[in-house]
Design an enzyme around this catalytic site. Structure first.
Site, PDB file in Angstrom:
ATOM      1  N   ARG B  13      92.077  13.501  81.170  1.00  0.00           N
ATOM      2  CA  ARG B  13      90.745  12.992  81.495  1.00  0.00           C
ATOM      3  C   ARG B  13      89.926  12.794  80.210  1.00  0.00           C
ATOM      4  O   ARG B  13      89.645  11.675  79.804  1.00  0.00           O
ATOM      5  CB  ARG B  13      90.048  13.984  82.464  1.00  0.00           C
ATOM      6  CG  ARG B  13      88.864  13.402  83.204  1.00  0.00           C
ATOM      7  CD  ARG B  13      87.563  13.505  82.451  1.00  0.00           C
ATOM      8  NE  ARG B  13      87.308  14.869  81.977  1.00  0.00           N
ATOM      9  CZ  ARG B  13      86.423  15.151  81.052  1.00  0.00           C
ATOM     10  NH1 ARG B  13      85.709  14.191  80.461  1.00  0.00           N
ATOM     11  NH2 ARG B  13      86.247  16.401  80.651  1.00  0.00           N
ATOM     12  N   ASP B  14      89.613  13.874  79.519  1.00  0.00           N
ATOM     13  CA  ASP B  14      88.748  13.778  78.339  1.00  0.00           C
ATOM     14  C   ASP B  14      89.446  13.052  77.190  1.00  0.00           C
ATOM     15  O   ASP B  14      88.804  12.353  76.398  1.00  0.00           O
ATOM     16  CB  ASP B  14      88.330  15.194  77.899  1.00  0.00           C
ATOM     17  CG  ASP B  14      87.015  15.225  77.144  1.00  0.00           C
ATOM     18  OD1 ASP B  14      86.419  14.153  76.945  1.00  0.00           O
ATOM     19  OD2 ASP B  14      86.576  16.315  76.746  1.00  0.00           O
ATOM     20  N   HIS B 209      84.596  24.967  76.823  1.00  0.00           N
ATOM     21  CA  HIS B 209      85.173  23.652  76.512  1.00  0.00           C
ATOM     22  C   HIS B 209      84.676  23.267  75.120  1.00  0.00           C
ATOM     23  O   HIS B 209      83.496  22.970  74.948  1.00  0.00           O
ATOM     24  CB  HIS B 209      84.690  22.661  77.587  1.00  0.00           C
ATOM     25  CG  HIS B 209      85.099  21.231  77.373  1.00  0.00           C
ATOM     26  ND1 HIS B 209      86.032  20.598  78.161  1.00  0.00           N
ATOM     27  CD2 HIS B 209      84.685  20.297  76.487  1.00  0.00           C
ATOM     28  CE1 HIS B 209      86.176  19.342  77.776  1.00  0.00           C
ATOM     29  NE2 HIS B 209      85.365  19.129  76.753  1.00  0.00           N
ATOM     30  N   HIS B 211      85.135  21.063  71.384  1.00  0.00           N
ATOM     31  CA  HIS B 211      85.724  19.964  70.626  1.00  0.00           C
ATOM     32  C   HIS B 211      85.843  20.404  69.169  1.00  0.00           C
ATOM     33  O   HIS B 211      85.047  21.209  68.691  1.00  0.00           O
ATOM     34  CB  HIS B 211      84.866  18.704  70.753  1.00  0.00           C
ATOM     35  CG  HIS B 211      85.047  18.000  72.071  1.00  0.00           C
ATOM     36  ND1 HIS B 211      85.338  16.660  72.169  1.00  0.00           N
ATOM     37  CD2 HIS B 211      85.006  18.462  73.342  1.00  0.00           C
ATOM     38  CE1 HIS B 211      85.450  16.323  73.447  1.00  0.00           C
ATOM     39  NE2 HIS B 211      85.246  17.390  74.187  1.00  0.00           N
ATOM     40  N   CYS B 242      85.541  10.982  69.645  1.00  0.00           N
ATOM     41  CA  CYS B 242      84.134  10.914  70.030  1.00  0.00           C
ATOM     42  C   CYS B 242      83.664   9.490  69.786  1.00  0.00           C
ATOM     43  O   CYS B 242      83.851   8.962  68.695  1.00  0.00           O
ATOM     44  CB  CYS B 242      83.337  11.891  69.155  1.00  0.00           C
ATOM     45  SG  CYS B 242      81.560  11.733  69.314  1.00  0.00           S
ATOM     46  N   ASN B 251      89.036  16.977  71.525  1.00  0.00           N
ATOM     47  CA  ASN B 251      89.142  18.320  72.080  1.00  0.00           C
ATOM     48  C   ASN B 251      89.961  19.197  71.149  1.00  0.00           C
ATOM     49  O   ASN B 251      90.759  18.708  70.361  1.00  0.00           O
ATOM     50  CB  ASN B 251      89.853  18.247  73.441  1.00  0.00           C
ATOM     51  CG  ASN B 251      88.992  17.586  74.500  1.00  0.00           C
ATOM     52  OD1 ASN B 251      89.018  16.363  74.655  1.00  0.00           O
ATOM     53  ND2 ASN B 251      88.215  18.369  75.207  1.00  0.00           N
TER      54      ASN B 251
END
Lengths: 314, 314
Positions: B13-14, B209, B211, B242, B251
């Site tokens: 997803r991310d 979570h 990064h 990003c 991440n």
């Protein structure tokens, strides 16, 4: 009151020593001057080893002399033995970083001596330094390589690290550097080892030297900060790598280290933006060297106020 | 007794949401199956958003169905609103990750709502879930984006994070995720924010979570571990990046996270060598995606014994 942390550039030694291309002396000196101007207070500028062994350090004398002309810079150099110490004394370097390995196998491979012989060498080196006139005595650092793991032996006993640390302090080390030479450490292990060393050596300052080989470099810095460590080695753009792991990252990245420390409120004295610009000297001179670094890619956070700016505003 | 830490893969997803190339559904499902087989217990497999907005998630239904066939896997998906929740209920996903931003500006840009509207949405979503038969109710997670900094607003007040966390818990969140969406955090800030959230929300589980945009990702994990956090998002090969920082890392890297946790003695249930091999699926399918990761380059330390192996031997 903002607490100070000393960051020490080791890229000119640890970063360049395994790189096959010679970095021109002039570039090395521009790198040193630019990084000092960005606020880095201490730079390990070379290693006093025979040029036959490491051709990258054939210009050790010129680099040392040039670095000593940079104002307010603690100029240090690595020494593996007495010959290196004698060379450092001749050249007038301000700090000598003696290095031995806690791992017996690594010490045999690296400096071809038993650990006891290295400790005996160190005793002699300290004696030689103390014979010099007071105002020309360099600081003598006892460096403990492979203190958190070894590519030959694997795990290293905390008791062995403490034993070597005590021996170097007893011999007269002004400070110690405990090094995770091959990037094996995790924050839990860092706490164990550094707490044990700190309680064994009393008031002698202890610095930390981490590699980011397995991604844990800055996590280990944070753990060492928790133990009270306030001096860290790093290399610009994370130069370094590891001869045992092709493509692996090397020393922790100086720019990222300084960002993390600054963001946590520690005063490093470093201008982060000026520091990132120093990378250009490496890029232009050694286009084939792998460069790491997150801050250089991502930039500072929005509206970021560094410790120095905050002090200026206050 | 070895303490357990839950690692949750969010790369599908991310990691994929800003990548322009569509990853074929079959590759996504091979990735999910292989990473589950390596021991990762939870995977956020997709996002229930309109395919017009993010074409990468046009196959959300097929991916969810395929993932639900993988044994012993907690299959989660991101939802930005009620429509996403309804879709998740239809598809039978086991966990819904609702997301809102603590930063007002980011919430307006990301989900086009005031934060109060997002909280009201969340209340309705929880109500809808509680109307379902008991055994078909998914776990509902309240996610707090930009909780440690925002690309629009810069610093975020800890009080705002606590306020949003309490509101989501009051509305019925089964768990929270506190996210450093743009990689601004340092370990000191992590301790402040997570300690404040933990003491405000009582016994509700809180995940982190992070990064690695500025290199502090694993240092922040270590700081969160110190606070008692035992669940972490990460993405294989650090997929993510990003949109505001071209080339910046995304991440935290799942392989490096699992290595650090395992090395510290936490039981992740993950086989590190199998996990590293899953990278091949990404390499083969998306050769243009930037892949990070130190462990994959450096390999495990010599004679390394993982937590799982140590338990087996004991």
């Amino acid at each position: 009151m903002t607490e100070k942390v000393i960051v020490r550039e080791v890229g000119l030694r640890d970063g360049l020593q395994i790189h096959p291309t010679f970095m021109p002396t002039d570039s090395k000196l521009r790198w040193i001057a630019a990084e000092a101007a960005a606020g880095v207070p201490e730079i390990e500028v070379t290693s006093y080893v025979p040029p036959k062994l490491i051709p990258q350090f054939a210009d050790a004398a010129e680099v040392t002399a040039g670095a000593l002309d940079v104002p307010n810079l603690m100029v240090s150099a690595l020494i593996p033995n007495m010959k290196g110490a004698q060379r450092g004394l001749e050249l007038g370097v301000k700090k000598l970083n003696f290095v031995m390995s806690v791992s017996r196998t690594h010490n045999l491979k690296n400096v071809r001596r038993e650990r006891e012989e290295s400790i005996a060498d160190f005793e002699q080196i300290v004696r030689l330094i103390r014979e010099q006139p007071k105002n020309s005595q360099p600081i003598i650092t006892g460096g403990l390589s492979t203190a958190l793991g070894c590519s030959y032996e694997g795990k290293i006993n905390v008791a062995d690290v403490v034993h070597c640390a005590q021996a170097l302090v007893k011999a007269g080390a002004d400070e110690l550097v405990v090094a995770d030479t091959v990037g094996y450490a995790d924050p839990k292990q860092v706490r164990e080892v550094f707490q044990a060393v700190l309680s064994a050596v009393g008031s002698v300052p202890v610095a930390a030297h981490f590699h980011d080989t397995r991604g844990t470099g800055l996590a280990n810095v944070s753990a060492a900060l928790d133990c009270g460590i306030r001096a860290f080695d790093a290399s610009l753009a994370g130069l370094g790598g590891c001869p045992f792991a092709p493509g692996a990252t090397g020393n922790i990245v100086m720019e990222d280290l300084c960002f993390m420390l600054d963001s946590m409120g520690f005063d490093t004295g470093v201008d982060l933006q000026k520091l990132v610009q120093v990378r250009q000297i490496i890029e232009q001179t050694l286009p084939d060297i792998p460069m790491q670094g997150a801050l250089a890619k991502a930039g500072l956070p929005k509206n970021y106020v560094s410790v120095g700016q905050a002090q200026f505003a206050a």
